[in-house]
Design an enzyme around this catalytic site. Structure first.
Site, short mmCIF file in Angstrom:
data_model
loop_
_atom_site.label_atom_id
_atom_site.label_comp_id
_atom_site.label_asym_id
_atom_site.label_seq_id
_atom_site.Cartn_x
_atom_site.Cartn_y
_atom_site.Cartn_z
N THR A 131 0.62 -1.11 0.04
CA THR A 131 0.12 0.21 0.16
C THR A 131 0.41 1.15 0.21
O THR A 131 2.11 1.15 0.81
CB THR A 131 -1.25 -0.14 1.53
OG1 THR A 131 -1.39 1.32 1.66
CG2 THR A 131 -0.36 -0.40 2.41
N ASP A 132 0.00 2.85 -0.30
CA ASP A 132 1.16 3.95 -0.34
C ASP A 132 1.80 4.53 0.92
O ASP A 132 1.85 5.18 0.94
CB ASP A 132 0.08 4.55 -1.31
CG ASP A 132 -1.11 5.11 -1.49
OD1 ASP A 132 -1.87 4.44 -0.47
OD2 ASP A 132 -1.79 5.96 -1.65
N GLU A 133 -0.19 3.72 2.21
CA GLU A 133 0.43 3.92 2.93
C GLU A 133 2.00 3.92 4.35
O GLU A 133 1.91 4.26 4.79
CB GLU A 133 -1.05 3.83 4.26
CG GLU A 133 -2.28 3.99 3.34
CD GLU A 133 -3.34 3.46 4.72
OE1 GLU A 133 -3.01 3.45 5.93
OE2 GLU A 133 -4.68 3.95 3.93
N LYS A 160 2.15 -3.29 7.62
CA LYS A 160 2.78 -3.36 6.18
C LYS A 160 3.92 -3.06 5.31
O LYS A 160 4.67 -3.94 4.80
CB LYS A 160 1.29 -2.30 4.89
CG LYS A 160 0.20 -2.57 4.98
CD LYS A 160 -0.30 -4.52 5.07
CE LYS A 160 -0.41 -4.63 2.85
NZ LYS A 160 -0.74 -6.01 2.51
P1 NAD Z 1 -9.74 -7.28 1.78
O1 NAD Z 1 -9.86 -7.23 3.39
O2 NAD Z 1 -10.87 -6.98 1.50
O3 NAD Z 1 -9.44 -8.82 1.87
C1 NAD Z 1 -8.30 -9.38 2.10
C2 NAD Z 1 -8.71 -11.21 2.54
O4 NAD Z 1 -7.70 -11.85 3.30
C3 NAD Z 1 -9.82 -11.41 2.48
O5 NAD Z 1 -10.10 -12.26 2.33
C4 NAD Z 1 -9.82 -12.60 4.52
O6 NAD Z 1 -10.37 -13.14 4.40
C5 NAD Z 1 -8.46 -12.38 3.65
N1 NAD Z 1 -7.33 -13.27 4.81
C6 NAD Z 1 -7.22 -11.68 6.00
N2 NAD Z 1 -6.49 -12.49 7.30
C7 NAD Z 1 -6.21 -14.36 6.51
C8 NAD Z 1 -4.96 -15.15 7.00
N3 NAD Z 1 -4.42 -15.09 8.11
N4 NAD Z 1 -4.60 -16.16 6.78
C9 NAD Z 1 -5.52 -16.20 5.08
N5 NAD Z 1 -6.35 -14.88 4.48
C10 NAD Z 1 -6.26 -13.99 5.15
O7 NAD Z 1 -8.47 -6.61 1.59
P2 NAD Z 1 -8.40 -6.09 0.25
O8 NAD Z 1 -8.43 -4.67 0.26
O9 NAD Z 1 -8.51 -7.03 -1.26
O10 NAD Z 1 -6.33 -5.76 0.47
C11 NAD Z 1 -5.83 -6.62 -0.11
C12 NAD Z 1 -5.18 -6.53 -0.70
O11 NAD Z 1 -4.44 -4.77 -1.20
C13 NAD Z 1 -3.74 -6.18 1.10
O12 NAD Z 1 -2.94 -6.08 1.17
C14 NAD Z 1 -4.12 -4.72 1.21
O13 NAD Z 1 -3.20 -4.04 2.24
C15 NAD Z 1 -3.66 -4.00 -0.39
N6 NAD Z 1 -4.18 -2.92 -0.93
C16 NAD Z 1 -5.69 -2.86 -0.71
C17 NAD Z 1 -5.61 -1.19 -0.72
C18 NAD Z 1 -7.76 -0.55 -0.99
O14 NAD Z 1 -7.59 0.41 -1.55
N7 NAD Z 1 -7.93 -1.72 -0.33
C19 NAD Z 1 -4.75 -0.46 -1.57
C20 NAD Z 1 -3.93 -0.97 -1.75
C21 NAD Z 1 -3.13 -2.42 -1.11
O1 DAU Z 2 -3.62 4.07 0.92
C1 DAU Z 2 -4.51 2.97 0.62
C2 DAU Z 2 -5.07 2.41 1.75
O2 DAU Z 2 -6.66 2.90 1.23
C3 DAU Z 2 -5.22 1.06 1.58
O3 DAU Z 2 -3.51 0.56 2.49
C4 DAU Z 2 -6.37 0.47 3.15
O4 DAU Z 2 -6.46 -1.06 2.71
C5 DAU Z 2 -7.75 1.03 2.46
O5 DAU Z 2 -8.65 0.51 3.77
C6 DAU Z 2 -7.50 2.49 2.67
O6 DAU Z 2 -7.23 2.85 3.84
P1 DAU Z 2 -7.75 4.52 4.27
O7 DAU Z 2 -7.35 4.55 5.27
O8 DAU Z 2 -7.48 5.50 3.08
O9 DAU Z 2 -9.30 4.24 3.30
P2 DAU Z 2 -11.11 4.06 4.44
O10 DAU Z 2 -11.98 3.83 3.42
O11 DAU Z 2 -11.18 3.90 5.77
O12 DAU Z 2 -10.82 6.24 4.39
C7 DAU Z 2 -10.99 6.85 3.78
C8 DAU Z 2 -10.82 7.85 3.87
O13 DAU Z 2 -12.06 8.21 4.20
C9 DAU Z 2 -10.26 8.77 4.93
O14 DAU Z 2 -9.10 9.50 4.78
C10 DAU Z 2 -10.80 8.41 6.37
C11 DAU Z 2 -11.64 8.57 5.58
N1 DAU Z 2 -13.06 8.16 5.99
C12 DAU Z 2 -13.73 6.83 5.92
C13 DAU Z 2 -14.20 6.24 7.15
C14 DAU Z 2 -14.56 4.54 7.38
C15 DAU Z 2 -14.10 9.08 7.11
O15 DAU Z 2 -14.04 9.54 7.16
N2 DAU Z 2 -15.43 8.26 7.60
C16 DAU Z 2 -15.35 6.70 7.53
O16 DAU Z 2 -16.81 6.28 8.29
#
Ligand code: NAD
Ligand code: DAU
Length: 349
Positions: A131-133, A160
């Site tokens: 992730t970019d975080e 991460k």
């Molecule tokens: P998600 O939470 O939707 O899915 C995660 C999956 O991992 C789920 O299916 C869960 O059951 C499985 N899982 C969790 N713990 C496990 C374990 N111990 N063993 C096996 N499986 C397990 O997550 P996502 O949003 O699809 O993110 C997927 C990947 O991409 C993550 O590594 C996250 O850090 C990365 N990522 C997400 C975002 C985003 O915006 N969602 C952005 C950048 C990177």
């Molecule tokens: O940047 C990549 C990341 O983006 C991934 O690595 C993470 O897995 C993914 O969850 C996401 O993280 P964020 O924290 O940016 O996403 P989230 O949807 O939780 O929040 C987006 C923005 O909205 C953030 O600034 C917090 C704000 N927010 C979020 C929630 C859930 C609110 O203001 N209210 C809320 O209830």
């Protein structure tokens, strides 16, 4: 390459990656390993789960013995590792779960891959999705490059960052053929409604308040999930071993502006007078350690591998809203049961 292990394939991004790989590469055998936590949902893959090249394995990446046994038996050629605890807010209330899955789980996979590949790394690849975080927070200007120093602020991003360091260490120490990508915020179908966009779609639909953290001025860069899956496909096949690629949408939105756009679309689609749902906006206590702004410089991925986002935000955002409105059953299923407890604890209603 023949046998590919995709971890976390029942989650949001993982399900799009599994679908892409299983349909685009019929000669690959795709193994989806997932623990099926609250975020994992096999319904996300109901359209492809009968494909003869798709296999589901339920299991926990934290369980080293199980992981080693699985790798010994299946002798995977490649790993695309997405399994993780992924929600920042949950990491603030329960950091240990993030350390187990994101750090220990990743190292278990690295060890298992190293053990079965150690005699010959030729044609093998361990791809870690990050992730970019990990780069921390930006001010009003600038963007994250692959060389930006790590500065994570939440237990999620710290876990991460730690896993990224282990992946690099296994490349540098043991020569494991690894590659890493760091992506910005994804949006699209099948995202669990704890994340901003699906949470707010669901709340607007049910006329529930919209909890905006702080002043709503935090900025995120949004990428359509299928564009991320395409980037993952490209990097898995063509990325340089030992390298890192940033992936982003070049699409920055201040939270409050994004929320107002969402309200505009939903009021129109739900047949409500324009602006009706603006009254649902409720400013709440800010997230602890809330990163102000993320922005990605994806020049390396564009120049080295020719990747660009293909879905324009206006199109992707409408498609996303349409999907959640059309898939009421999916949304109702994932927001019943334990989701209600989470919601009460998190938002107090
Ligand atoms: P998600 O939470 O939707 O899915 C995660 C999956 O991992 C789920 O299916 C869960 O059951 C499985 N899982 C969790 N713990 C496990 C374990 N111990 N063993 C096996 N499986 C397990 O997550 P996502 O949003 O699809 O993110 C997927 C990947 O991409 C993550 O590594 C996250 O850090 C990365 N990522 C997400 C975002 C985003 O915006 N969602 C952005 C950048 C990177
Ligand atoms: O940047 C990549 C990341 O983006 C991934 O690595 C993470 O897995 C993914 O969850 C996401 O993280 P964020 O924290 O940016 O996403 P989230 O949807 O939780 O929040 C987006 C923005 O909205 C953030 O600034 C917090 C704000 N927010 C979020 C929630 C859930 C609110 O203001 N209210 C809320 O209830």
């Amino acid at each position: 390459m023949k046998k590919i292990l995709i971890t976390g394939g029942a989650g949001f991004i993982g399900s799009h990656v599994v679908r892409l790989f299983a349909t685009k590469y019929p000669d690959y055998q795709i193994y989806n390993l997932d623990k099926l936590t609250y975020a994992g949902n096999l319904e996300n893959l109901s359209d492809i789960d009968k494909n003869s090249n798709y296999h589901f394995v339920k299991g926990d990446i934290v369980d080293a013995e199980f992981i080693n046994q699985l790798f010994e038996t299946e002798r995977f050629d490649g790993v695309v590792h997405l399994a993780a605890e992924s929600h920042v807010d949950r990491s603030i209330t329960n950091p240990m779960e993030f350390i187990f899955t994101n750090v220990v789980g990743t190292v278990n996979l690295l060890n298992a891959a190293k053990n079965i590949w150690k005699d010959n790394y030729e044609g093998k690849r361990f791809y870690h999705i990050s992730t970019d975080e990990v780069y921390g927070a930006l001010g009003d200007t600038g963007s994250f490059k692959e060389t930006t120093p790590y500065s994570p602020h939440s237990p999620y991003s710290a876990s991460k960052a730690s896993s990224d360091h282990f992946v690099r260490a296994y490349h540098d120490t043991y020569g494991l053929p690894t590659v890493i990508s760091n992506c910005s915020n994804n949006y699209g179908p099948n995202q669990f409604p704890e994340k901003l966009i699906p949470l707010f779609i669901n709340n607007i639909k049910h006329n529930k308040s919209l909890p905006v953290y702080g002043k709503g001025i935090n900025v995120r860069d949004w990428l359509y999930v299928e564009d991320h899956a395409r980037a993952i496909d490209l990097i898995f096949h063509k990325g340089a071993t030992g390298s890192t690629y940033n992936i982003g949408g070049n699409n920055e939105w201040k939270n409050i502006d994004l929320i107002k756009k969402l309200i505009e679309i939903l009021d129109r689609k739900l047949g409500r007078p324009e602006g009706t749902s603006l009254q649902l906006i409720t400013y709440v206590t800010d997230r602890a350690g809330h990163d102000l702004r993320y922005a990605i410089d994806a020049t390396k991925l564009r120049t080295e591998l020719g990747w660009e986002p293909t879905i324009k935000f206006a199109e992707g955002f409408e498609k996303t809203v349409d999907w959640y409105l059309a898939n009421e059953k999916w949304l109702d299923n994932v927001t019943s049961g334990s989701y209600q407890d989470y919601y009460r604890k998190m938002y107090g209603e």
